[in-house]
Design a protein around this motif. Structure first.
Motif, short mmCIF file in Angstrom:
data_model
loop_
_atom_site.label_atom_id
_atom_site.label_comp_id
_atom_site.label_asym_id
_atom_site.label_seq_id
_atom_site.Cartn_x
_atom_site.Cartn_y
_atom_site.Cartn_z
N VAL A 231 0.84 -1.20 0.00
CA VAL A 231 0.00 0.00 0.00
C VAL A 231 0.87 1.25 0.00
O VAL A 231 0.59 2.23 -0.69
CB VAL A 231 -0.95 -0.02 1.22
CG1 VAL A 231 -1.62 1.33 1.40
CG2 VAL A 231 -2.01 -1.10 1.05
N ALA A 232 1.96 1.22 0.76
CA ALA A 232 2.88 2.37 0.79
C ALA A 232 3.53 2.58 -0.57
O ALA A 232 3.60 3.71 -1.08
CB ALA A 232 3.94 2.16 1.87
N ALA A 235 1.00 3.97 -2.95
CA ALA A 235 0.73 5.38 -2.69
C ALA A 235 1.81 6.27 -3.28
O ALA A 235 1.52 7.33 -3.86
CB ALA A 235 0.61 5.62 -1.18
N LEU A 238 1.28 6.34 -7.05
CA LEU A 238 0.10 7.15 -7.40
C LEU A 238 0.40 8.64 -7.27
O LEU A 238 0.07 9.43 -8.16
CB LEU A 238 -1.07 6.76 -6.51
CG LEU A 238 -2.40 7.47 -6.81
CD1 LEU A 238 -3.57 6.51 -6.69
CD2 LEU A 238 -2.63 8.65 -5.87
N LEU A 239 1.04 9.04 -6.17
CA LEU A 239 1.35 10.46 -5.96
C LEU A 239 2.34 10.97 -7.01
O LEU A 239 2.22 12.11 -7.49
CB LEU A 239 1.91 10.67 -4.55
CG LEU A 239 0.89 10.52 -3.42
CD1 LEU A 239 1.59 10.48 -2.07
CD2 LEU A 239 -0.13 11.67 -3.44
N TRP A 384 -1.27 1.69 -10.48
CA TRP A 384 -1.43 2.78 -9.52
C TRP A 384 -0.80 4.07 -10.03
O TRP A 384 -1.37 5.16 -9.86
CB TRP A 384 -0.81 2.38 -8.18
CG TRP A 384 -1.68 1.48 -7.37
CD1 TRP A 384 -1.54 0.13 -7.19
CD2 TRP A 384 -2.87 1.85 -6.66
NE1 TRP A 384 -2.56 -0.36 -6.41
CE2 TRP A 384 -3.39 0.67 -6.07
CE3 TRP A 384 -3.54 3.06 -6.47
CZ2 TRP A 384 -4.54 0.67 -5.30
CZ3 TRP A 384 -4.70 3.06 -5.70
CH2 TRP A 384 -5.18 1.88 -5.12
N ASN A 385 0.36 3.97 -10.66
CA ASN A 385 1.00 5.16 -11.20
C ASN A 385 0.15 5.80 -12.30
O ASN A 385 0.00 7.04 -12.36
CB ASN A 385 2.38 4.79 -11.74
CG ASN A 385 3.12 5.98 -12.33
OD1 ASN A 385 3.20 6.12 -13.56
ND2 ASN A 385 3.65 6.83 -11.49
N GLY A 388 -2.80 7.56 -10.90
CA GLY A 388 -2.38 8.88 -10.45
C GLY A 388 -2.25 9.86 -11.61
O GLY A 388 -2.64 11.03 -11.50
N GLY A 420 4.77 11.91 -1.10
CA GLY A 420 5.23 10.62 -1.59
C GLY A 420 6.64 10.31 -1.14
O GLY A 420 6.95 9.17 -0.75
N ILE A 423 6.56 9.31 2.54
CA ILE A 423 6.09 7.92 2.70
C ILE A 423 7.21 6.95 2.35
O ILE A 423 7.46 5.95 3.06
CB ILE A 423 4.86 7.67 1.82
CG1 ILE A 423 3.67 8.51 2.30
CG2 ILE A 423 4.48 6.19 1.82
CD1 ILE A 423 2.48 8.46 1.38
#
Length: 453
Positions: A231-232, A235, A238-239, A384-385, A388, A420, A423
């Motif tokens: 998940v990290a 994230a 995505l960011l 995910w990327n 984003g 990002g 994280i």
């Protein structure tokens, strides 16, 4: 010889993908009735389709690996990918007919309300370009698994694939906008690229016959993923996608103010981004070894470089005027003028965007240590990327600009990269250093508030 030939074919498929995007934008401008609305629709549907494709083909690669392992059979991933390319090619050959049918349905639509009518046309557009966009999302997850061979070489091969595909996209962005569409027309371009995809499909089928049996450790069941860690990583991906696409749309608008709102300015900005991303990815593949913490340094250096770029962009209209003055007394020099403009953009943006291109392969490098399922990891990470990027295109390029100005969107994108990076630092560094990281991230976010307009 299999990898070099496959990478060359990946360049060609990346080239075709961006030429399709340029052509689709022109097609949908006639359907949606607005150049800007068509650009937004194509970008959104294209990115959304890619995100779905990354996720779907990532899961498909896992299923193929498990099936091959259970049956003790060779894993014929190149043949599977050839079918994907063939699907894109056949669809492209049918596209002019499908577009004519969509135009006919749009004209027959009984909807009188403007907003509902536009929504109907957008839905038709999604049906038109959504399927090939999903198929294009198969490139990275399938070929990463097919060509990697083992975990030790996975990062380098993955970066080669990403870089080669993106390098082809760079050439396609320029060739499509400046040469192919004016020369061949929309139908001619789409049909030509369809033939190119079919040639690539046939080539991948032939490569499969020479491909060695896949390495045993890749056909083992995937290790259980630590979901909170993934998940990290997701994230961060995505960011990063949101931030870089919001920056690209911001620079598209700045380019329109400085150089004029035209297809050529748009093509140059996109080409600069795509070229630098390709160079960044290929730079990762060229490293003899990847030091621990390189991904962290790359993320924070990207943030550090985007701060001074913020100040430089304030004078972009002046420098655009200076370039025009250089050609004011010369004979008409269309290509020379745009070449100098392109090189000027490259000088300003090359290093930070190159770092963003290195970021995803480095994230993949960290993840592949934890999870053996390379195709699925690549697919999920890039999904995910790309999600984003879709949000960055919609929010950063359109929605936020109803209430905010360009410098606000730039700051929001920079804030996304800072979060990002924070994280990522918490995931990579030891707990003792996390307090320092939190203070640095908080201080950097507060500094955004003091930037001039």
């Amino acid at each position: 010889m299999i990898r070099p030939i496959a990478l060359l074919l990946t360049v060609l498929t990346g080239f075709a993908g961006l030429v399709y995007e340029v052509a689709w934008q022109r097609y949908l401008a006639t359907l949606l009735g607005s150049h800007g609305e068509a650009t937004a629709a194509v970008l959104s549907i294209f990115l959304g389709g890619l995100a779905v494709g990354y996720a779907v083909f990532g899961r498909a690669s896992r299923w193929l690996v498990e099936r091959a392992r259970q049956r003790s059979r060779p894993l014929r991933l190149l043949s599977f990918y050839a079918l994907v390319e063939a699907g894109i090619g056949v669809y492209a050959l049918l596209f002019p007919l499908l577009f004519s049918a969509a135009q006919y349905l749009s004209l027959l639509s009984p909807i009188d309300h403007d907003a509902l009518g536009f929504a109907f046309d957008v839905a038709l557009s999604a049906l038109l370009i959504g399927p090939p966009a999903v198929l294009m999302g198969g490139t990275i997850p399938i070929l990463t698994l097919a060509l990697a061979g083992d975990l030790e070489h996975a990062t380098r091969v993955h970066a080669w694939i990403y870089g080669a595909n993106t390098l082809g996209a760079f050439a396609g962005a320029l060739a499509g906008g400046f040469f192919l569409v004016p020369l061949l027309g929309l139908d001619g371009v789409v049909l030509t690229m369809g033939v190119l995809n079919l040639v690539a499909a046939a080539s991948f089928f032939l490569l499969e016959r020479r491909a060695a049996r896949i390495a045993p450790d890749l056909t083992q069941p995937a290790k259980a993923e630590p979901i909170p860690r993934f998940v990290a990583w997701a994230a961060v991906a995505l960011l990063a996608g949101f931030a870089m696409m919001a920056l690209q749309t911001t620079l598209n608008r700045l380019g329109a103010l400085a150089f004029g709102s035209s297809q050529f300015t748009f093509a140059m900005v996109v080409a600069v981004f795509v070229l630098c991303i390709a160079i960044g990815s290929l730079a990762v593949s060229a490293l003899p070894r990847i030091p621990a913490g390189l991904v962290l340094g790359c993320a924070w250096l990207l943030v550090a470089l985007l701060f001074p770029l913020y100040f430089a962009l304030a004078d972009v209209t002046y420098w655009a005027h200076a370039i025009r003055v250089l050609f004011s007394r010369a004979d008409p020099a269309f290509y020379a003028y745009h070449l100098v403009t392109f090189l000027a953009m490259l000088a300003f943006l090359g290093l930070p965007i190159g770092l963003s291109g290195a970021l995803l392969p480095l994230l993949f490098h960290e993840l592949r240590r934890e999870v053996r399922d390379l195709g699925s990891v690549a697919g999920r990470l890039y999904a995910w990327n790309t999600l984003g990027s879709l949000l960055g295109a919609l929010l950063g390029g359109y929605v936020l600009l109803f209430w905010l100005d360009l410098h606000h969107v730039y700051r929001i994108a920079l804030a996304a990269l800072i979060v990002g990076s924070a994280i990522l630092t918490f995931v990579v560094l030891r707990p003792a250093r996390r307090i320092i990281t939190a203070l640095v991230a908080l201080s950097t976010l507060m500094a955004l508030a003091f930037l001039p307009e």
